[in-house]
Write a protein that holds these residues in place. Structure first.
Motif, PDB file in Angstrom:
ATOM      1  N   LYS A 150       0.855  -1.178   0.000  1.00 62.56           N
ATOM      2  CA  LYS A 150       0.000   0.000   0.000  1.00 62.56           C
ATOM      3  C   LYS A 150       0.896   1.234   0.000  1.00 62.56           C
ATOM      4  CE  LYS A 150      -0.486  -0.680   4.993  1.00 62.56           C
ATOM      5  NZ  LYS A 150      -1.437  -0.992   6.075  1.00 62.56           N
ATOM      6  N   PRO A 151       0.365   2.420  -0.317  1.00 64.02           N
ATOM      7  CA  PRO A 151       1.209   3.616  -0.376  1.00 64.02           C
ATOM      8  C   PRO A 151       2.030   3.790   0.891  1.00 64.02           C
ATOM      9  CG  PRO A 151      -0.947   4.107  -1.259  1.00 64.02           C
ATOM     10  CD  PRO A 151      -1.036   2.720  -0.676  1.00 64.02           C
ATOM     11  N   ALA A 152       3.295   4.138   0.706  1.00 68.16           N
ATOM     12  CA  ALA A 152       4.196   4.233   1.850  1.00 68.16           C
ATOM     13  C   ALA A 152       5.227   5.326   1.629  1.00 68.16           C
ATOM     14  CB  ALA A 152       4.908   2.897   2.072  1.00 68.16           C
ATOM     15  N   PRO A 153       5.597   6.042   2.690  1.00 67.06           N
ATOM     16  CA  PRO A 153       6.640   7.062   2.567  1.00 67.06           C
ATOM     17  C   PRO A 153       8.017   6.419   2.496  1.00 67.06           C
ATOM     18  CG  PRO A 153       5.903   6.884   4.847  1.00 67.06           C
ATOM     19  CD  PRO A 153       5.017   5.979   4.050  1.00 67.06           C
ATOM     20  N   VAL A 154       8.814   6.847   1.540  1.00 68.02           N
ATOM     21  CA  VAL A 154      10.188   6.364   1.380  1.00 68.02           C
ATOM     22  C   VAL A 154      11.071   7.566   1.053  1.00 68.02           C
ATOM     23  CG1 VAL A 154       9.531   4.047   0.627  1.00 68.02           C
ATOM     24  CG2 VAL A 154       9.791   5.858  -1.064  1.00 68.02           C
ATOM     25  N   PRO A 155      12.375   7.482   1.323  1.00 66.85           N
ATOM     26  CA  PRO A 155      13.246   8.634   1.079  1.00 66.85           C
ATOM     27  C   PRO A 155      13.877   8.690  -0.296  1.00 66.85           C
ATOM     28  CG  PRO A 155      14.427   7.012   2.359  1.00 66.85           C
ATOM     29  CD  PRO A 155      13.042   6.465   2.158  1.00 66.85           C
ATOM     30  N   SER A 156      13.798   7.606  -1.075  1.00 62.37           N
ATOM     31  CA  SER A 156      14.471   7.597  -2.369  1.00 62.37           C
ATOM     32  C   SER A 156      13.708   6.723  -3.353  1.00 62.37           C
ATOM     33  CB  SER A 156      15.904   7.072  -2.216  1.00 62.37           C
ATOM     34  OG  SER A 156      16.553   7.007  -3.471  1.00 62.37           O
ATOM     35  N   VAL A 157      13.519   7.243  -4.579  1.00 63.89           N
ATOM     36  CA  VAL A 157      12.834   6.478  -5.623  1.00 63.89           C
ATOM     37  C   VAL A 157      13.599   6.612  -6.933  1.00 63.89           C
ATOM     38  CG1 VAL A 157      10.544   6.643  -4.581  1.00 63.89           C
ATOM     39  CG2 VAL A 157      11.310   8.429  -6.166  1.00 63.89           C
ATOM     40  N   SER A 158      13.305   5.731  -7.866  1.00 57.45           N
ATOM     41  CA  SER A 158      13.993   5.696  -9.155  1.00 57.45           C
ATOM     42  C   SER A 158      13.690   6.935  -9.991  1.00 57.45           C
ATOM     43  CB  SER A 158      13.567   4.446  -9.926  1.00 57.45           C
ATOM     44  OG  SER A 158      13.998   4.510 -11.276  1.00 57.45           O
TER      45      SER A 158
END
Length: 271
Positions: A163-171
């Motif tokens: 499910k949607p989640a906060p993360v610090p880095s994406v592609s």
């Protein structure tokens, strides 16, 4: 929504699949093709949704996208950074946009997979030097163990990321920004010619506005991992990694530790 693609020595055939996906998405108003070199054909496509920018030089990935960001971002509420080797069903981008409209974060990323359906794990923690260099130079047994946490593969976190989640880095291959946030961040740091610029921008956005990984939306990325096969690109990747850690800190990076710990804690709490 406006979209930018940076091209260098590409042919129309190289990007046709990506163009088709974008041009068939109702919410896409403009696709900006930034020519970093060798793509003069892109100025003669004659499609009302396509705009063309001729770069003065090949300044790299971030440099090219920044040309489009500076010229066009104020004209749309949302701005998509897209690679020219992406394929998706238009409804997938619409899903991502709907989440963005109902969330306060500044950056949104879908689930990104290989053509065979394998997850690319584009959603990540902020890396330590060991995370990046171990993946290249240590035996796979050790690098895989480090990747389990860095790529958020551990069981508890993996279940949460359904499910949607906060993360610090994406592609950087597919980054949907709220335009006001992208403008406030100033776009990419052009000190990175290629590699690491997406991580740097994700990090800055995570600190100021938040980054949300949205696995209910999915796109396909060819992702050749060229730096694993080409010594010149491997050198470029190492140079960018050095620049990144010189900027943010090598062993001592208090912010990295805090952000990663908060991310893991949040994901586990919402599992």
């Amino acid at each position: 929504m406006y979209v930018s693609l940076v091209l260098y020595q590409h042919t129309l055939a190289d990007i046709q699949t990506t163009l088709d996906s974008l041009l068939h998405t109702d919410s896409v108003d403009k696709v900006i093709l930034v020519d970093n070199g060798g793509c003069n054909w892109a100025d003669h496509l004659g499609h009302t949704k396509i705009a063309y920018i001729k770069a003065e030089r090949n300044g790299g990935f971030g440099y090219g996208h920044n040309l489009a960001i500076r010229k066009y971002t104020r004209l749309s509420d949302y701005f998509l950074i897209c690679n020219p080797d992406i394929d998706f069903d238009p409804k997938e981008l619409e899903k991502l946009l709907e989440v963005a409209k109902s969330s306060s974060a500044g950056l949104y990323s879908p689930k990104i997979i290989y053509p065979d359906g394998t997850d690319q794990y584009g959603q990540r923690l902020l890396p330590t030097p060991l995370n990046l260099f171990a993946r290249r130079f240590l035996p796979q047994y050790f690098s895989d163990r480090l990747d389990d946490k860095y790529l958020l593969k551990t069981l508890t976190v993996h279940l949460t990321l359904n499910k949607p989640a906060p993360v610090p880095s994406v592609s950087g291959s597919f980054m949907l920004f709220k335009s006001k946030c992208l403008l406030a961040l100033g776009g990419f740091d052009e000190r990175y010619f290629m590699y690491m610029e997406d991580m740097d921008l994700s990090r800055r956005c995570a600190v100021r506005f938040g980054v949300l990984y949205v696995p209910s939306a999915c796109v396909i990325h060819e992702h050749q991992q060229a730096s694993y096969k080409n010594k010149a690109l491997l050198k470029a990747h190492i140079i960018s990694a050095v620049k990144y850690f010189n900027k943010w800190g090598w062993v001592f990076d208090k912010q990295r530790r805090q952000i990663n710990n908060e991310t893991l804690s949040t994901l586990k709490e919402t599992d």
